[in-house]
Motif scaffolding. Structure first.
Motif, PDB file in Angstrom:
ATOM      1  N   MET A 165      37.444  30.827  44.858  1.00 33.33           N
ATOM      2  CA  MET A 165      37.028  32.191  44.485  1.00 33.33           C
ATOM      3  C   MET A 165      38.060  33.200  44.970  1.00 33.33           C
ATOM      4  O   MET A 165      38.546  33.099  46.094  1.00 33.33           O
ATOM      5  CB  MET A 165      35.675  32.477  45.139  1.00 33.33           C
ATOM      6  N   ASP A 217      24.715  35.305  44.209  1.00 31.15           N
ATOM      7  CA  ASP A 217      25.268  34.136  43.510  1.00 31.15           C
ATOM      8  C   ASP A 217      26.746  33.904  43.831  1.00 31.15           C
ATOM      9  O   ASP A 217      27.551  34.848  43.810  1.00 31.15           O
ATOM     10  CB  ASP A 217      25.108  34.312  41.991  1.00 31.15           C
ATOM     11  N   ASN A 218      27.110  32.641  44.074  1.00 27.31           N
ATOM     12  CA  ASN A 218      28.508  32.277  44.354  1.00 27.31           C
ATOM     13  C   ASN A 218      29.121  33.131  45.452  1.00 27.31           C
ATOM     14  O   ASN A 218      30.247  33.596  45.334  1.00 27.31           O
ATOM     15  CB  ASN A 218      29.366  32.404  43.088  1.00 27.31           C
TER      16      ASN A 218
END
Lengths: 156, 86
Positions: free
Chosen positions: A1, A29-30
């Motif tokens: 990421m 999220d994430n």
């Protein structure tokens, strides 16, 4: 990421309502680095400066509003290590109990997110170009700025 | 031309939301917020009071500024009451 995604800022000024669960999900999220999310929602109360309030109209300065909110978030980022930030502010006609504003902040530990969230709200209330006009039986009246809000922002 | 905007209660009191003004007036250049404010204050009945320093905030090109801020031709200058969002 990528780092830019981790540190993302979302600013929205809209007439439509927002969904708290959906906004929380986007902050979460994430996002495995962050262990805390602090969310704040401001609502239309039924009693304020003009007495019993049936609703309010929110005016803003379109060219400046998002820019001003983004600068406030940048100031918060320069003070605390925070992850994602979402600020949503509604404009136009709103009824009692409707949602006005959302501020959500994620961070590794809770303290940064708590502080940054309150800082963003305190500065939004004194610097972002929004004006409320309340609807009541007496007619429509502009809300007057509160000195206590000025003090809160100055205390940071 | 200077583009001048008014918002909130101030817009209602002045009975206008926008006006355009020549940067260069007969005897002066309106090159600071202070000069522009003083010029506007003489424009209409009541504006002296409504546009007083301390009663309204000023933004030049969408940034909050102080009264001594320099302005140039084609800038957008907004006057408005203390904000009440959130």
């Amino acid at each position: 990421m990528s780092l830019s995604y981790y540190k993302q800022t979302v600013i929205r000024v809209q007439t439509d309502d927002f969904n708290l669960a959906a906004e929380y999900k986007k902050l979460r999220d994430n996002n495995p680095k962050d262990g805390a999310i602090v969310t704040f929602v401001g609502l239309v109360r039924d009693f304020n400066q003009s007495g019993e309030v049936s609703g309010l109209f929110l005016e803003h300065y379109p060219a400046m509003t998002e820019k001003s909110l983004a600068e406030i978030v940048d100031q918060a980022r320069s003070r605390w290590s925070i992850g994602r930030v979402t600020v949503i502010h509604r404009v136009g006609q709103l009824n009692v109990s409707e949602q006005i504003v959302f501020v959500g902040v994620s961070s590794q530990h809770r303290q940064e997110a708590f502080h940054a969230n309150e800082f963003i709200m305190d500065f939004l209330k004194t610097q972002a170009p929004f004006w409320k006009k309340e609807n009541s039986k007496k007619g429509d009246t502009w809300v007057q700025a509160k000195v206590t809000d000025q003090y809160k922002a100055k205390n940071w | 031309m200077l583009k001048i905007l008014f918002f909130g209660q101030l817009k209602d009191m002045l009975k206008t939301s926008a006006l355009e003004l020549d940067w260069q007036q007969d005897n002066q250049t309106l090159d600071t917020v202070s000069k522009l404010r003083q010029y506007l204050q003489t424009k209409e009945q009541g504006w002296q009071e409504y546009l007083q320093v301390g009663k309204v905030l000023v933004a030049v090109n969408q940034e909050l500024v102080q009264d001594e801020q320099v302005i140039s031709d084609s800038d957008e200058i907004a006057f408005f009451p203390p904000v009440t969002g959130g």
